[in-house]
Design an enzyme around this catalytic site. Structure first.
Site, PDB file in Angstrom:
ATOM      1  N   SER A   1      11.857  56.794  46.182  1.00 21.50           N
ATOM      2  CA  SER A   1      10.757  56.987  45.228  1.00 21.50           C
ATOM      3  C   SER A   1       9.428  56.465  45.783  1.00 21.50           C
ATOM      4  O   SER A   1       9.379  55.438  46.465  1.00 21.50           O
ATOM      5  CB  SER A   1      11.045  56.245  43.925  1.00 21.50           C
ATOM      6  OG  SER A   1      12.270  56.652  43.395  1.00 21.50           O
TER       7      SER A   1
ATOM      8  N   SER B   1      15.124  48.986  44.862  1.00 21.10           N
ATOM      9  CA  SER B   1      15.991  47.882  44.440  1.00 21.10           C
ATOM     10  C   SER B   1      16.474  47.083  45.643  1.00 21.10           C
ATOM     11  O   SER B   1      16.890  47.665  46.656  1.00 21.10           O
ATOM     12  CB  SER B   1      17.223  48.424  43.699  1.00 21.10           C
ATOM     13  OG  SER B   1      16.837  49.189  42.595  1.00 21.10           O
TER      14      SER B   1
ATOM     15  N   GLY C   1      15.104  53.791  50.034  1.00 23.50           N
ATOM     16  CA  GLY C   1      13.654  54.003  49.912  1.00 23.50           C
ATOM     17  C   GLY C   1      13.326  55.470  49.718  1.00 23.50           C
ATOM     18  O   GLY C   1      12.921  56.145  50.667  1.00 23.50           O
TER      19      GLY C   1
ATOM     20  N   GLU D   1      25.172  58.215  43.647  1.00 21.65           N
ATOM     21  CA  GLU D   1      24.608  57.307  42.648  1.00 21.65           C
ATOM     22  C   GLU D   1      24.908  57.828  41.239  1.00 21.65           C
ATOM     23  O   GLU D   1      25.212  57.065  40.339  1.00 21.65           O
ATOM     24  CB  GLU D   1      23.098  57.205  42.868  1.00 21.65           C
ATOM     25  CG  GLU D   1      22.426  56.154  42.008  1.00 21.65           C
ATOM     26  CD  GLU D   1      20.953  55.958  42.345  1.00 21.65           C
ATOM     27  OE1 GLU D   1      20.456  56.587  43.301  1.00 21.65           O
ATOM     28  OE2 GLU D   1      20.295  55.180  41.629  1.00 21.65           O
TER      29      GLU D   1
HETATM   30  C1  FAD Z   1      16.410  50.016  37.589  1.00 23.38           C
HETATM   31  C2  FAD Z   1      15.851  51.025  38.542  1.00 23.38           C
HETATM   32  C3  FAD Z   1      16.182  50.963  39.868  1.00 23.38           C
HETATM   33  C4  FAD Z   1      15.660  51.901  40.767  1.00 23.38           C
HETATM   34  N1  FAD Z   1      15.999  51.778  42.092  1.00 23.38           N
HETATM   35  C5  FAD Z   1      15.487  52.657  42.981  1.00 23.38           C
HETATM   36  C6  FAD Z   1      15.784  52.514  44.380  1.00 23.38           C
HETATM   37  O1  FAD Z   1      16.507  51.596  44.796  1.00 23.38           O
HETATM   38  N2  FAD Z   1      15.241  53.391  45.242  1.00 23.38           N
HETATM   39  C7  FAD Z   1      14.425  54.411  44.837  1.00 23.38           C
HETATM   40  O2  FAD Z   1      13.998  55.193  45.679  1.00 23.38           O
HETATM   41  N3  FAD Z   1      14.099  54.562  43.520  1.00 23.38           N
HETATM   42  C8  FAD Z   1      14.614  53.708  42.589  1.00 23.38           C
HETATM   43  N4  FAD Z   1      14.298  53.839  41.257  1.00 23.38           N
HETATM   44  C9  FAD Z   1      13.306  54.855  40.872  1.00 23.38           C
HETATM   45  C10 FAD Z   1      13.871  56.032  40.105  1.00 23.38           C
HETATM   46  O3  FAD Z   1      14.645  56.851  40.932  1.00 23.38           O
HETATM   47  C11 FAD Z   1      12.655  56.771  39.512  1.00 23.38           C
HETATM   48  O4  FAD Z   1      12.054  55.902  38.573  1.00 23.38           O
HETATM   49  C12 FAD Z   1      13.048  58.052  38.848  1.00 23.38           C
HETATM   50  O5  FAD Z   1      13.485  58.995  39.783  1.00 23.38           O
HETATM   51  C13 FAD Z   1      11.848  58.650  38.042  1.00 23.38           C
HETATM   52  O6  FAD Z   1      10.731  58.747  38.833  1.00 23.38           O
HETATM   53  P1  FAD Z   1       9.317  58.148  38.340  1.00 23.38           P
HETATM   54  O7  FAD Z   1       9.538  56.758  37.876  1.00 23.38           O
HETATM   55  O8  FAD Z   1       8.326  58.374  39.428  1.00 23.38           O
HETATM   56  O9  FAD Z   1       8.936  58.995  37.058  1.00 23.38           O
HETATM   57  P2  FAD Z   1       8.220  60.419  37.049  1.00 23.38           P
HETATM   58  O10 FAD Z   1       8.892  61.310  38.016  1.00 23.38           O
HETATM   59  O11 FAD Z   1       6.752  60.200  37.228  1.00 23.38           O
HETATM   60  O12 FAD Z   1       8.536  60.913  35.599  1.00 23.38           O
HETATM   61  C14 FAD Z   1       7.765  60.472  34.457  1.00 23.38           C
HETATM   62  C15 FAD Z   1       8.335  61.170  33.225  1.00 23.38           C
HETATM   63  O13 FAD Z   1       8.184  62.597  33.362  1.00 23.38           O
HETATM   64  C16 FAD Z   1       9.439  63.249  33.204  1.00 23.38           C
HETATM   65  N5  FAD Z   1       9.520  64.403  34.124  1.00 23.38           N
HETATM   66  C17 FAD Z   1       9.158  64.441  35.420  1.00 23.38           C
HETATM   67  N6  FAD Z   1       9.401  65.651  35.956  1.00 23.38           N
HETATM   68  C18 FAD Z   1       9.959  66.403  34.963  1.00 23.38           C
HETATM   69  C19 FAD Z   1      10.440  67.751  34.888  1.00 23.38           C
HETATM   70  N7  FAD Z   1      10.419  68.565  35.951  1.00 23.38           N
HETATM   71  N8  FAD Z   1      10.956  68.181  33.710  1.00 23.38           N
HETATM   72  C20 FAD Z   1      11.009  67.350  32.610  1.00 23.38           C
HETATM   73  N9  FAD Z   1      10.539  66.064  32.627  1.00 23.38           N
HETATM   74  C21 FAD Z   1      10.043  65.603  33.782  1.00 23.38           C
HETATM   75  C22 FAD Z   1      10.483  62.196  33.585  1.00 23.38           C
HETATM   76  O14 FAD Z   1      11.732  62.453  32.965  1.00 23.38           O
HETATM   77  C23 FAD Z   1       9.837  60.916  33.045  1.00 23.38           C
HETATM   78  O15 FAD Z   1      10.104  60.785  31.666  1.00 23.38           O
HETATM   79  C24 FAD Z   1      14.795  52.929  40.327  1.00 23.38           C
HETATM   80  C25 FAD Z   1      14.453  52.997  38.969  1.00 23.38           C
HETATM   81  C26 FAD Z   1      14.968  52.066  38.083  1.00 23.38           C
HETATM   82  C27 FAD Z   1      14.580  52.165  36.642  1.00 23.38           C
END
Ligand code: FAD
Length: 384
Positions: free
Chosen positions: A123, A155, A121, A237
């Protein structure tokens, strides 16, 4: 460890697999998970889990070549991986490294046996790439933490027994106020809402915490250590995943090539000319991934987490997406027709792999974030 010992290990795994009850996986996700959980117990009883964990954590103390050999042997006979990979590959090693003796002996054995499943947990809706912005709070009151907030994309939260939760225990700015808590997913005040993915599965969830009580003894490390431990978890990971995923992607491509060869044998005229170019490109991508996985394996035998893990993550995401995009392009409009077959390829299998591959550049830190790490920590480019 000698090459002969490694070969002997492979022979032992093959011998066990030859008489094991290898499950086939149902399409329904929950049914699939139940099957994978039983399969994990079988692997555990055969002494095949925790290969790289030290003996004091209940592991075998072997190096990562053994882990990779096991993965490859499983994939060779199309046997699945175990259910509890977040516990085994990601969270478990961090609890082993940063937890107390009591935490290690309480939590690690059931991770190995598959008796307890973990989720991660980290994100939140406003904190994904920027984990230092985590807002979920844990307030200490008379030996108990009171947790409030929301996580997202968690997940397997809907089947998990425990969660490794990144929380804010102090109003201190950014990463300095974060801590790492072990939370019982059956606690009162936790609501789990599954999210439906593009593939149709609901593998991840929103998780809400409302005045959830957690014993202070479930804190891993000290208050404020959360950032360092979370980075350790994420490095597992990013780093260990490439070998496992390489084997799976390679098997999927191998199966696709077999089907195409069969179709070609039946009716050469029906097969489009672009097939050869497409498969050739996918095979080149597979070789790139293989070279990267081998390099990582060599590095992980002698050293721990490294910014090079971000290079792995980038190569993995790019090649996995290229390979499945190639196969998808052969299916054309049949991709969306469940159960259809084109050139011997099954739309359901190719479609699922293609759609799941889209996540490879997001989970464990997006490709943009990996590029930032490579730029700043490997190339020495100044932070913007
Ligand atoms: C299949 C799957 C399983 C997952 N499982 C887990 C889980 O079990 N536990 C958990 O905690 N999370 C999980 N996640 C979440 C995952 O870690 C996040 O989706 C990821 O870290 C991106 O965060 P966000 O979705 O909030 O996107 P954001 O951080 O909001 O990013 C949005 C966009 O902005 C870009 N961006 C953001 N900051 C920057 C920067 N500084 N420089 C350049 N570009 C930037 C990103 O690359 C992205 O394209 C999972 C995601 C997926 C797809």
């Amino acid at each position: 460890m000698t090459d002969e010992q490694l070969s002997a290990f492979r022979r032992r795994v093959r011998a066990w697999l030859s008489s094991a009850d290898i499950p086939s996986l149902p399409d329904d996700l929950d049914a699939r998970f139940a099957v994978l959980r039983r399969w994990q117990r079988d692997l555990y009883r055969a002494g095949l889990l925790g290969l790289t964990w030290p003996p004091e954590w209940g592991g075998s103390g072997l190096d990562s070549r053994y882990q990779q050999a096991l993965i490859e042997e499983l994939v060779n006979v199309r046997a699945p991986q175990p259910a509890g990979l977040i516990g085994l590959d990601v969270v478990g090693p961090s609890i082993g490294r940063f937890g107390t003796e009591r935490q290690r002996s309480r939590y690690l054995p059931p991770i190995l046996s598959g008796d307890e499943i973990w989720c991660q947990g980290f994100s939140e809706p406003e904190a994904g790439s920027d984990l230092a912005s985590v807002k979920t709070t844990a307030r200490l009151e008379s030996g108990t933490y009171i947790v409030n907030g929301q996580k997202v994309w968690t997940s397997w939260a809907h089947v998990a027994d425990w969660c490794a939760l990144l929380v804010r225990t102090s109003v201190a700015d950014g990463r300095r106020g974060l801590s790492y808590l072990i939370v019982d997913m059956r606690s009162r005040g936790i609501t789990v809402r599954p999210l439906r993915q593009i593939s149709g599965d609901s593998e991840f969830n929103e998780v809400f915490f409302e005045n959830v009580t957690v014993p202070a003894s479930n804190l891993v490390g000290l208050p404020g250590d959360g950032w360092a431990i979370a980075m350790d978890t994420l490095s597992h990971e990013r780093g260990t995943y490439i070998g496992r995923r390489y084997a799976e992607v390679s098997a999927a491509l191998g199966d696709a090539c077999d089907s195409l060869a069969e179709a070609l044998g039946r009716d050469q005229a029906a097969v489009p000319e672009r097939l050869f170019e497409t498969v050739g490109e996918a095979k080149v991508a597979e070789q790139v991934l293989h070279a990267q996985a081998v390099a990582t394996l060599g590095r992980s035998v002698t050293s721990g987490a490294s910014p090079l893990d971000s290079v792995d993550k980038l190569v993995l995401a790019r090649t996995e997406q290229d390979i499945f995009e190639s196969l998808r392009s052969l299916l054309g409009p049949f991709l969306n027709e469940c159960g259809e077959t084109a050139w011997g390829l099954r739309s359901l299998a190719v479609g699922r792999d293609y759609l799941y591959g889209r996540a490879a550049s997001i989970y464990g830190g997006t490709s943009q974030i990996q590029k930032n790490i490579v730029a700043e920590r490997l190339l020495g480019v100044p932070r913007d």
